[in-house]
Design an enzyme around this catalytic site. Structure first.
Site: not given
Ligand code: PLP
Length: 421
Positions: A215, A218, A241
């Protein structure tokens, strides 16, 4: 004119080291006053602001090249498709993927993880199998796996962390069993800022023949990525992001894995041929991109990536590391404030709780000063429990933030604490 390093007409020379006042000029939203004060935007982990280049690209695309992609035989549709596919190649270069086909456009990190859970997961995971995650995961990297476990009878395992917010690698390895089918782990924690040692984690998992999904929501905005060097099997991140539009994100998967996966959603574009008796699915990545995608979003993401690449991830990482060190030092001097997340390897996310002030009150008082932070559980309730809190206040940095803004934050927090004690 300074010499250009790239070949493209849009490539200016890299700004190294990062020139923050020049960078801020690229973000129109930062110039405004909020509640009569200059906006101090420290909620970048929730969503980052957009440079003028991205805003202009959306307008330009809709004004000149917009049509549906992959369908029309007409000129405009071909133009739109070319622009769309160029963005796929930008993403490929940005994360160091071997092939553009390994890039699947989705709505965001959440959809990317659900896609893997519902396709790879549904075909590889059976009752009694295990999925291994960590304590510091976002709900997006917990709930899809719980849903998969509920559907299949598999078991969710959770690798613990220490009080600094670092993954315990030995404990992690002990949780890898012959029945572990997948590791799903954050590259950077959205609450703690911890940068997990993904290369090492992948090495350990692969030693046990377990694939790894990262994931990267960030991480993508803050650290240089090379998915081939990391050797991870899947990597997910969100455009919004990464200074790009909302509603678009990326799932990277190794071609060999993607090619063996069944489709996620059915519909247009993901098929080669359809009869009522039988449908033959399209090749990768089309198989996973059913329906009309967020065309302009993808184009905008490509431009955001070009923008970030031009500044350079190395320059961004170096600048943010220095700003983080300053912020950690300033915040640690405030008595009655507890920092949550003090890992040695840490990106620009600062979570904290004050003895006497609820995080939401802290957020409200800072908002009165024009300072945007987030207060709450940050979609990581199990992590909140691990640290014995219901919520934290969180300030999260981007490369356009300054020391003066950290000073404003520090002053605001002191004011709030004085007000409540
Ligand atoms: C924001 C975030 C997500 C989810 O991202 P979305 O853009 O809302 O789908 C998943 N994991 C982490 C670590 C995040 O910061």
């Amino acid at each position: 004119m300074r010499p250009s390093q790239g070949n493209g007409p849009n490539q200016r020379s890299p700004r190294s080291p990062l020139d923050v006042s020049r960078t801020r000029e690229d973000f129109p939203i930062l110039k405004q006053l909020v509640r009569g004060k200059p906006l101090v935007y420290l909620d970048n982990a929730a969503s980052a602001q957009k440079p003028q280049a991205v805003i202009d690209a959306l307008s330009h695309f809709y004004s000149t090249n917009y049509a549906n992609v992959h369908r029309g035989i007409h000129w405009l549709s071909e133009r739109a498709t070319e622009t769309f596919e160029a963005a796929r190649r930008s993403v490929q270069r940005f994360i160091g993927a071997a092939e553009a086909n390994e890039i699947i456009f989705v709505r965001g990190t959440t959809e990317a993880i659900n896609l893997v859970a519902q396709t790879y997961g549904r075909t590889h995971v059976q009752a009694g199998d295990e999925i291994l995650i960590s304590t510091m995961e976002h709900h997006s990297n917990i709930v899809p796996w719980q849903m998969l476990c509920q559907a299949t009878g598999a078991v969710l395992r959770v690798a613990p962390i220490n009080d600094e917010g670092e993954l315990l690698l030995d404990e992690f390895e002990k949780l890898l069993h012959p029945r572990t089918k997948l590791v799903a782990i954050a590259h950077v924690s959205n609450v703690l800022g911890t940068i997990n040692p993904i290369r090492k984690i992948v090495e350990i998992a692969h030693r046990h023949q377990v694939p790894v999904l990262v994931d990267g929501a960030q991480a993508a905005p803050h650290v240089a990525l090379d998915v081939q060097a990391l050797d991870c099997d899947f990597y997910a991140f969100s455009g919004h992001k990464l200074f790009g539009p909302t509603g678009v994100g990326v799932l990277y998967g190794k071609a060999s894995l993607l090619e063996a996966m069944p489709p996620y959603q059915g519909g247009g574009h993901m098929i080669q041929s359809v009869t009522f008796e039988k449908t033959i699915y399209n090749k990768v990545p089309d198989r996973f991109e059913a329906g009309t995608p967020n065309i302009a979003g993808v184009v905008g993401l490509g431009v955001a990536i070009d923008y970030v690449s031009e500044i350079g991830l190395e320059a961004i990482t170096a600048y943010e590391r220095e700003l983080l060190a300053y912020a950690m030092d300033q915040l640690s001097r405030i008595s009655g404030l507890r920092l949550i997340g003090t890992a040695k390897e840490k990106a620009g996310v600062l979570s904290f709780v004050a003895d006497e002030v609820h995080p939401h009150d802290l957020g409200t008082i800072l908002d009165n000063e024009g300072i945007a932070i987030r207060a709450g559980h940050h979609c990581a309730q199990p992590l909140m429990s691990r640290f014995g809190v219901l919520a934290t206040a969180r300030a999260s940095l981007a490369f356009y933030n300054t020391r003066e803004e950290i000073d404003a934050l520090t002053t605001g927090i002191r004011t709030a604490i004085e007000f409540f004690t």
